[in-house]
Design a protein around this motif. Structure first.
Motif, PDB file in Angstrom:
ATOM      1  N   UNK A 216       8.245   6.405  35.583  1.00  0.00           N
ATOM      2  CA  UNK A 216       8.790   5.062  35.735  1.00  0.00           C
ATOM      3  C   UNK A 216       7.866   4.034  35.091  1.00  0.00           C
ATOM      4  N   UNK A 217       6.563   4.201  35.235  1.00  0.00           N
ATOM      5  CA  UNK A 217       5.608   3.278  34.603  1.00  0.00           C
ATOM      6  C   UNK A 217       5.780   3.299  33.086  1.00  0.00           C
ATOM      7  N   UNK A 289      -2.789  12.737  49.266  1.00  0.00           N
ATOM      8  CA  UNK A 289      -2.349  13.626  48.196  1.00  0.00           C
ATOM      9  C   UNK A 289      -1.770  12.896  47.008  1.00  0.00           C
ATOM     10  N   UNK A 290      -0.881  11.946  47.256  1.00  0.00           N
ATOM     11  CA  UNK A 290      -0.299  11.165  46.159  1.00  0.00           C
ATOM     12  C   UNK A 290      -1.368  10.348  45.467  1.00  0.00           C
ATOM     13  N   UNK A 291      -2.249   9.728  46.255  1.00  0.00           N
ATOM     14  CA  UNK A 291      -3.294   8.889  45.685  1.00  0.00           C
ATOM     15  C   UNK A 291      -4.249   9.654  44.793  1.00  0.00           C
ATOM     16  N   UNK A 292      -4.509  10.938  45.134  1.00  0.00           N
ATOM     17  CA  UNK A 292      -5.453  11.724  44.347  1.00  0.00           C
ATOM     18  C   UNK A 292      -4.919  12.035  42.949  1.00  0.00           C
ATOM     19  N   UNK A 293      -3.635  12.363  42.856  1.00  0.00           N
ATOM     20  CA  UNK A 293      -3.061  12.780  41.576  1.00  0.00           C
ATOM     21  C   UNK A 293      -2.495  11.615  40.766  1.00  0.00           C
ATOM     22  N   UNK A 294      -2.299  10.491  41.401  1.00  0.00           N
ATOM     23  CA  UNK A 294      -1.694   9.335  40.733  1.00  0.00           C
ATOM     24  C   UNK A 294      -2.671   8.676  39.763  1.00  0.00           C
ATOM     25  N   UNK A 295      -2.172   8.265  38.607  1.00  0.00           N
ATOM     26  CA  UNK A 295      -2.960   7.477  37.662  1.00  0.00           C
ATOM     27  C   UNK A 295      -2.921   6.027  38.144  1.00  0.00           C
ATOM     28  N   UNK A 296      -4.095   5.474  38.446  1.00  0.00           N
ATOM     29  CA  UNK A 296      -4.168   4.120  38.981  1.00  0.00           C
ATOM     30  C   UNK A 296      -3.525   3.113  38.034  1.00  0.00           C
ATOM     31  N   UNK A 298      -0.918   3.556  36.251  1.00  0.00           N
ATOM     32  CA  UNK A 298       0.519   3.605  36.485  1.00  0.00           C
ATOM     33  C   UNK A 298       0.891   2.840  37.749  1.00  0.00           C
ATOM     34  N   UNK A 299       0.069   2.989  38.794  1.00  0.00           N
ATOM     35  CA  UNK A 299       0.330   2.294  40.056  1.00  0.00           C
ATOM     36  C   UNK A 299       0.282   0.782  39.872  1.00  0.00           C
ATOM     37  N   UNK A 300      -0.595   0.315  39.004  1.00  0.00           N
ATOM     38  CA  UNK A 300      -0.694  -1.117  38.725  1.00  0.00           C
ATOM     39  C   UNK A 300       0.485  -1.564  37.869  1.00  0.00           C
ATOM     40  N   UNK A 301       0.902  -0.730  36.919  1.00  0.00           N
ATOM     41  CA  UNK A 301       2.040  -1.063  36.057  1.00  0.00           C
ATOM     42  C   UNK A 301       3.316  -1.269  36.869  1.00  0.00           C
ATOM     43  N   UNK A 302       3.546  -0.401  37.863  1.00  0.00           N
ATOM     44  CA  UNK A 302       4.784  -0.518  38.662  1.00  0.00           C
ATOM     45  C   UNK A 302       4.621  -1.495  39.823  1.00  0.00           C
ATOM     46  N   UNK A 303       3.455  -2.133  39.908  1.00  0.00           N
ATOM     47  CA  UNK A 303       3.176  -3.125  40.951  1.00  0.00           C
ATOM     48  C   UNK A 303       3.195  -2.497  42.338  1.00  0.00           C
ATOM     49  N   UNK A 304       2.486  -1.381  42.459  1.00  0.00           N
ATOM     50  CA  UNK A 304       2.244  -0.779  43.760  1.00  0.00           C
ATOM     51  C   UNK A 304       0.918  -1.281  44.328  1.00  0.00           C
ATOM     52  N   UNK A 305      -0.036  -1.532  43.416  1.00  0.00           N
ATOM     53  CA  UNK A 305      -1.357  -2.028  43.778  1.00  0.00           C
ATOM     54  C   UNK A 305      -1.638  -3.268  42.944  1.00  0.00           C
TER      55      UNK A 305
END
Length: 370
Positions: A216-217, A289-296, A298-305
């Motif tokens: 999605x990112x 678990x999700x946090x370990x494998x997630x690319x940070x 990407x999380x910033x791109x989708x506005x999760x963090x």
């Protein structure tokens, strides 16, 4: 010599009782060294992917509570025996860390108080219990914060030495659910964000939440998904096929927005509750678990963090398991120190429901966009 007299056998197990995955570190208690690590799916999954569904099963049928607890215990003991062989009988103690619901079910405690407000758990206090099945051992249950912020967050926070200074530390645990803790030396705030298993199913054909977030990112970056979460034409009806059988569809994006928005809004709400800006946060720890494998990124791109926190982020892996292992290896004469730290963190931390925070709905709605 009976079993109780011959219990100092030197093997301990630290267990993170996740609602999706159960992770175990087996330790040589004398050498203070890891013997091996393993994980396996939580067998309770057949009663629902999320804890709310499992709670409902337990309330509707009282026998399900005992059944679910037995499923976990039997699976765990079977795995321990498979990995240890004859040394299985040398297990001396086990530390169980996990969210409040999982620990209630494991211990056979009623989950009725976890189903409706004001959410009263039977117990979130430290417990050390002599258990005899299938072998005599000590079972240790760390304390938790509340009905929806459990021992997994407290053990992780203590292990990470959070809240030692005037600046705040933020723990974002991204597993099946999102649990958040904002803590400094004077006060703390803890809450749970409702995201369930949405991340794992945000893209048709994906196996892991991190895959979904990355896909999605990527589409957001390529402007195939606009800031409102709408697929651009000609993809609106049929979706975007990333790979064969790997498709991003419009309805999945909407569910994804609700889940990632809950995490983002939770972080902003904790800061607002504390009356601070992002500058007051010194460290951000991403666990689960999700946090370990997630690319940070990407999380910033989708506005999760929030992107302003990017430079402060450390991915710490399974902080619940690390905290459980620390407690497991703590000598009896030093146990009072770690227990007093647990209590000090709990005493200065306010646990609350985002639903009761008057600004949450407005913050949440503004967090849905990409």
């Amino acid at each position: 010599m009976n079993n109780r007299q011959n219990r100092h056998q030197g093997i301990g197990a630290a267990v993170d009782l996740g609602s999706t995955t159960i992770a175990v570190d087996l330790m040589d208690l004398n050498a203070r060294e890891k013997i091996l690590s393993f994980s396996f799916p939580n067998p309770q999954f057949c009663y629902g992917a999320d804890i709310i569904t499992r709670i409902r099963h337990c309330i509707e049928d009282s026998e399900k509570l005992a059944t679910m607890g037995r499923m976990v215990r039997e699976s765990l003991w079977r795995k321990l025996e498979e990995h240890l062989g004859q040394d299985f009988k040398r297990i001396e103690k086990i530390v169980y860390s996990g969210n409040t619901t999982m620990l209630h079910i494991l211990r056979g405690m009623s989950v009725d108080g976890l189903a409706v407000a004001p959410f009263h758990p039977v117990s979130i206090e430290y417990a050390e219990i002599e258990e005899v099945q299938p072998i005599w051992h000590t079972a240790i249950y760390p304390p938790g914060f509340s009905a929806f912020v459990g021992a997994d967050i407290l053990t992780g926070a203590e292990y990470l030495s959070m809240g030692k200074y005037a600046s705040y530390d933020l723990l974002v645990d991204l597993g099946t659910n999102g649990e958040l803790l904002l803590l400094n030396k004077d006060c703390g705030y803890a809450a749970s964000a409702a995201c369930g298993t949405v991340f794992d199913h945000a893209v048709s054909g994906a196996s892991y939440g991190s895959e979904c977030i990355k896909a999605i990112a990527g589409c957001v970056k390529r402007k195939l998904i606009d800031e409102n979460g709408t697929l651009k034409e000609p993809f609106f009806e049929k979706g975007i096929e990333i790979d064969k059988g790997f498709v991003i569809k419009q309805d999945h994006i909407r569910n994804f927005q609700l889940a990632k928005g809950a995490i983002y809004a939770g972080i902003i709400s904790l800061m607002k509750k504390a009356g601070i800006t992002k500058e007051a946060i010194g460290n951000v720890y991403i666990s689960g678990g999700l946090g370990f494998f997630m690319d940070i990124r990407d999380a910033i791109t989708v506005k999760m963090i929030p992107k302003d926190l990017a430079e402060k982020i450390t991915v710490v892996g399974n902080s619940s398991l690390l905290g459980a292992k620390e407690l497991l290896l703590t000598k009896n004469e030093d146990k009072s120190l770690i227990l007093s730290e647990y209590e000090a963190i709990r005493k200065r931390t306010e646990s609350f429901e985002f639903a009761n925070f008057e600004d949450f709905q407005e913050i949440f709605l503004s967090s849905l966009n990409f």
